[in-house]
Design an enzyme around this catalytic site. Structure first.
Site, PDB file in Angstrom:
ATOM      1  N   SER A 529       0.834  -1.190   0.000  1.00  0.00           N
ATOM      2  CA  SER A 529       0.000   0.000   0.000  1.00  0.00           C
ATOM      3  C   SER A 529       0.877   1.252   0.000  1.00  0.00           C
ATOM      4  O   SER A 529       1.628   1.480  -0.951  1.00  0.00           O
ATOM      5  CB  SER A 529      -0.962  -0.040   1.193  1.00  0.00           C
ATOM      6  N   ASP A 614     -10.197  -3.306  -5.145  1.00  0.00           N
ATOM      7  CA  ASP A 614      -9.543  -2.540  -4.078  1.00  0.00           C
ATOM      8  C   ASP A 614     -10.104  -1.115  -4.023  1.00  0.00           C
ATOM      9  O   ASP A 614      -9.966  -0.358  -4.982  1.00  0.00           O
ATOM     10  CB  ASP A 614      -8.032  -2.503  -4.340  1.00  0.00           C
ATOM     11  N   HIS A 649      -8.031  -4.846  -1.219  1.00  0.00           N
ATOM     12  CA  HIS A 649      -6.744  -4.340  -0.761  1.00  0.00           C
ATOM     13  C   HIS A 649      -5.922  -5.396  -0.033  1.00  0.00           C
ATOM     14  O   HIS A 649      -4.696  -5.387  -0.100  1.00  0.00           O
ATOM     15  CB  HIS A 649      -6.982  -3.145   0.154  1.00  0.00           C
TER      16      HIS A 649
END
Length: 677
Positions: A529, A614, A649
Site C-alpha cells: 500500500s 480494491d 486491498h
C-alpha cells in the site's frame, strides 16, 4: 511467452502551467473489455513466467501450511454471562464465531460460520461482530467482494433466527445502545468515506439520520466507553479530531460536542466514575491526559492528569473500574503504564525481550483487575496475556501454536541503526538464524512502510521463517513517516518531508550491505500500500539497492490520484501527502511519484500485486505503472503484475488462498536471488 502489450492513448493533464502526458490513463475504465483483457494477459504472463517454480511454490505452500494448527480455538473472551470465541476447522478457510456460558466446558452455540458465505461468493470479510448488552441478539456485517462495503445482519440468539432487518452500505463501525433494541452505524458516500451516523431500531424500517459530515476531509466512526455508559461519535481528519458523546441509556437523545474541532488538535476519550479521561496533543506533541467532569465542561475546567513527556508518546487510554491503562511508545517500542486509581500509584508492565510488540485486546469487562493483550516478538509467537493489574503478574493464556518443530532458541533478534542522509539514526530490527556470519553472502528481505504515523513493530510472522530457515535475514526498517520514535518521527516523513521515508529506507539497505549482513545481489525489498509507494520510489531512486522487489497494492500514481477527489480517500489524504492543487505540493509530489518518474533504465526483478475490487489503492495505479515500465524499458530483468480479480486491498480472504499467494511471493524472491531449494 512475450510480455503483454497495451495500447498508448495519450491524455494531457495540465496544471500549474505544466503538461503531463499520460499514455495509460484509459486503463482507469474497468468497464472497458480491453482493460480487463490486458489485466488478464498480465496475470497469464506472470503465471507463465513463474511456471518453472511450480514445484518450489508447492513446497513453500506445504511448508507454510505445516506450521499452522488447522483446527484451533481462540482464548474465550468473557462478556457478562458468556464466553465468546472463534475457532477454525481443518480444511475450512474461515473462522467460526461461537459462545458458551461463562466458564462452561460445553454447550457451544455457533453464532456465525463464515465458511457458509464464502461457498457462494468466494470472498468474505467480517466488519463488525457485536452482541447486544443483554446477549439476546448479535449484529454482524459482511463484505462479499473485497470492496469493503458491508451489509449488517441481526440474529436473534434465543431462537437462532435471522431478523429481516438488513442495512447495506455500512462501514467498519456499529454499536448497541443499552436498551438492546437500538443500533447505531455509519454509512459511506460515493467516495467511500464514512460520513453519516444513523440510528436503527429493530423491526422498524426507516432509520434515523443523526449526523452528516459534509467536509470531505473528515470521516466519522463510532465506539463506546469501556464502562458502557456513553456512545462516542468521532469526526476525524488526519490532523484534527472532534468527539460527540451520547448517554447509551438514552438512545433517542442528542450527541453533545466534547470540544469543537480546531485545526491540528487531536484527542480521544474514555470514561469512569463520572469523569472523562481525555488524551490530547494540544500544546503536547506526544500527547498528555486531562480530565473533565462532564461532557460539555469548558476546556478551562479541564484538569491535567498526566503531563506531556517529550520522550514518551501517549497512544491511548483505557479506563477500568479501579485502574487506568496508558498505552505508550518510548525508545521505539510500545509500553504500558498502569495507574491504580485507588492509590494513584503507577507501574510499568515489564516485557521480557528487547524487541517486541503487543496488541491490546477488546477487554469488554469494566470491573476487573485483568488486562488482556497479545504479546509477540519476531521469535515469540502471538501470546494471549492476562495481566493482573494489582499483583503485576501475567498469565500466558495461550501461545499461538507453531507446528513443524519450531524452536525460538534457534534464532536471534538484533537491533541496529542506519545513518540517514541528514545524520538521523534509523532503527532496524533483524531476525536471523543463530550463527550468522557477516560475510556479505546472506540473502535478505528488507520490509518497510513509513506512512500515517503507523509503526512497523517487531511482531511475529510464522510465514517468514520459510525464508529465515533458508538463511535469510528478515529486516524491518523503522523509517520516518512511521511512529516508532514518537510524533516527530511521523512529522518528518510526511508532506514536504516525504522523501525522508524513501532515503531512510535506502540508507537501511546500504547499511546492511556496508555491515556485510548481505549484498545488493542478495537483497529483496517489500512493502504494501503506502509501503508499495515506498518500494516504487526506492527502485526509481536507487534501482541498484536490490535484486528483487515486491510492491503489494502500491500507491504509485500519486499526483493523478491526489487530483481526483471523486475516488475513495483522496480528500482526506490531503493532510498526509498534501494537495497538489497547491503548486508547492504539486512539484514535490511529482518529484517522487513512481508513475511519473519511470525512466528507460534497468530495474531489479519486480513483482507488483493488485486487487480489482480494491477501494483504497485503485487497481489502475499498479496496472498503469507496470504498463509504463514495460513501454519505457525495464531492462533485462523480470516484471510481473498479478491481479486478484475477486478481492480487494488485503488480497485473498481465505487462509489457504492467502498461503498460496505467500508461496508465490516467496518463490519469486528465491528464484530472483538464485536460491533453488
Amino acid at each position: 511467452m512475450k510480455p503483454p502489450s497495451v495500447l498508448r492513448k495519450p491524455k494531457t493533464l495540465s496544471l500549474h502551467n505544466h503538461d503531463r502526458i499520460d499514455p495509460f490513463y484509459w486503463l482507469k475504465d474497468r468497464n472497458n473489455p480491453e482493460v480487463i483483457a490486458y489485466i488478464e494477459a498480465e496475470n497469464a504472463y506472470a503465471e507463465a513466467g513463474m511456471a518453472h517454480t511450480q514445484d518450489l511454490q508447492q513446497i513453500l505452500y506445504e511448508e507454510l501450511l505445516s506450521r499452522i494448527q488447522e483446527t484451533d480455538q481462540d482464548v474465550p473472551e468473557q462478556r457478562g454471562a458468556f464466553d465468546y470465541y472463534t475457532r477454525t476447522q481443518e480444511g475450512k478457510q474461515y473462522k467460526i464465531y461461537c459462545r458458551k456460558p461463562a466458564g462452561a466446558e460445553d454447550r457451544e452455540e455457533v453464532l456465525l460460520d463464515l465458511n457458509a458465505f464464502a461457498e457462494e461468493s468466494g470472498y468474505v470479510k467480517i466488519g463488525v461482530f457485536k452482541p447486544s448488552p443483554d446477549h439476546s441478539h448479535v449484529a454482524y456485517s459482511l463484505d462479499l467482494t473485497g470492496g469493503e462495503n458491508f451489509t449488517v445482519y441481526f440474529k436473534d440468539l434465543s431462537t437462532g433466527e435471522l431478523l429481516p432487518d438488513r442495512i447495506p452500505n455500512t462501514g467498519y463501525d456499529g454499536e448497541w445502545a443499552n436498551d438492546n433494541r437500538t443500533y447505531f452505524y455509519t454509512s459511506k458516500d460515493a467516495a467511500w468515506r464514512d460520513y453519516r451516523l444513523h440510528r436503527h431500531s429493530l423491526g422498524i424500517e426507516n432509520d434515523v439520520l443523526l449526523f452528516e459530515e459534509l467536509d470531505e476531509l473528515y470521516n466519522v466512526s463510532l465506539s463506546k466507553t469501556r464502562d458502557q455508559a456513553f456512545l462516542i461519535l468521532s469526526v476525524d481528519s488526519i490532523k484534527t479530531h472532534e468527539r460527540r458523546v451520547l448517554d447509551a441509556s438514552v438512545p433517542g437523545g442528542n450527541f453533545d460536542v466534547v470540544q469543537p474541532r480546531r485545526y491540528g488538535i487531536e484527542y480521544g476519550l474514555d470514561h469512569r466514575d463520572g469523569s472523562f479521561y481525555i488524551w490530547t496533543n494540544e500544546n503536547a506533541l506526544n500527547f498528555k491526559v486531562v480530565t473533565a467532569n462532564s461532557i460539555t465542561a469548558e476546556q478551562k475546567h479541564w484538569k491535567e492528569f498526566i503531563s506531556h513527556d517529550p520522550a514518551v508518546k501517549i497512544d491511548s487510554v483505557d479506563c477500568f473500574s479501579d485502574h487506568l491503562v496508558i498505552y505508550q511508545r518510548e525508545n521505539g517500542l510500545r509500553t504500558i503504564r498502569v495507574i491504580d486509581m485507588r492509590t494513584f500509584k503507577s507501574h510499568s508492565v515489564v516485557f521480557p525481550e528487547v524487541a517486541y510488540t503487543f496488541l491490546p485486546a477488546e477487554n469488554p469487562e469494566f470491573e476487573t483487575t485483568k488486562l488482556r493483550f497479545t504479546y509477540q516478538s519476531p521469535i515469540t509467537p502471538d501470546s494471549v496475556i492476562d495481566y493482573d493489574m494489582d499483583s503485576q503478574k501475567w498469565e500466558v493464556r495461550k501461545q499461538k501454536p507453531v507446528l513443524g518443530g519450531y524452536d525460538p532458541a534457534a534464532f536471534e533478534v538484533r537491533r541496529t541503526f542506519a545513518e540517514a542522509e541528514d545524520g538521523v539514526q534509523v532503527p532496524l530490527t533483524l531476525l536471523f538464524k543463530k550463527g550468522l556470519v557477516q560475510d556479505g553472502r546472506n540473502p535478505c528481505l528488507l520490509y518497510g512502510y513509513g506512512s500515517y504515523g503507523a509503526s512497523n513493530d517487531p511482531k511475529f510472522d510464522m510465514n517468514v521463517f520459510s525464508l529465515v530457515e533458508r538463511g535469510f535475514i528478515y529486516a524491518l526498517a523503522h523509517i520516518r513517516g512511521g511512529g516508532e520514535m514518537g510524533r516527530h518521527w511521523y512529522e518528518n516523513g510526511k508532506f514536504l518531508h516525504k522523501k525522508n521515508t524513501f532515503t531512510d529506507f535506502i540508507a537501511c539497505g546500504r547499511h546492511l550491505v556496508k555491515e556485510k549482513f548481505t549484498s545488493y545481489e542478495k537483497m529483496a525489498i517489500m512493502g504494501r500500500s503506502a509501503g508499495g509507494l515506498l518500494i516504487g520510489a526506492v527502485v526509481t531512486m536507487a534501482p541498484d539497492i536490490c535484486r528483487a522487489a515486491i510492491a503489494h497494492v502500491p500507491f504509485v500514481d500519486v499526483v493523478t490520484t491526489m487530483l481526483d477527489t471523486s475516488i475513495p480517500l483522496t480528500v482526506g489524504e490531503f493532510e498526509e501527502w498534501g494537495n497538489p492543487q497547491d503548486e508547492t505540493f504539486y512539484w514535490y509530489m511529482l518529484s517522487y511519484s513512481p508513475y511519473d518518474n519511470v525512466e528507460d533504465k534497468t530495474f531489479p526483478d519486480i513483482l507488483v500485486t493488485s486487487g480489482l475490487n480494491d477501494p483504497r489503492v485503485q487497481y489502475w495505479e499498479p496496472t498503469k505503472w507496470v504498463a509504463k515500465m514495460r513501454a519505457m524499458g525495464h531492462g533485462p530483468n523480470r516484471l510481473f503484475l498479478k491481479t486478484n480479480m475477486g478481492a480487494g486491498h488485503a488480497g485473498a480472504s481465505g487462509r489457504y488462498d492467502y498461503l498460496k499467494e505467500q508461496a508465490f511471493n516467496y518463490a519469486f524472491i528465491l528464484d530472483s536471488l538464485g536460491i533453488e531449494r
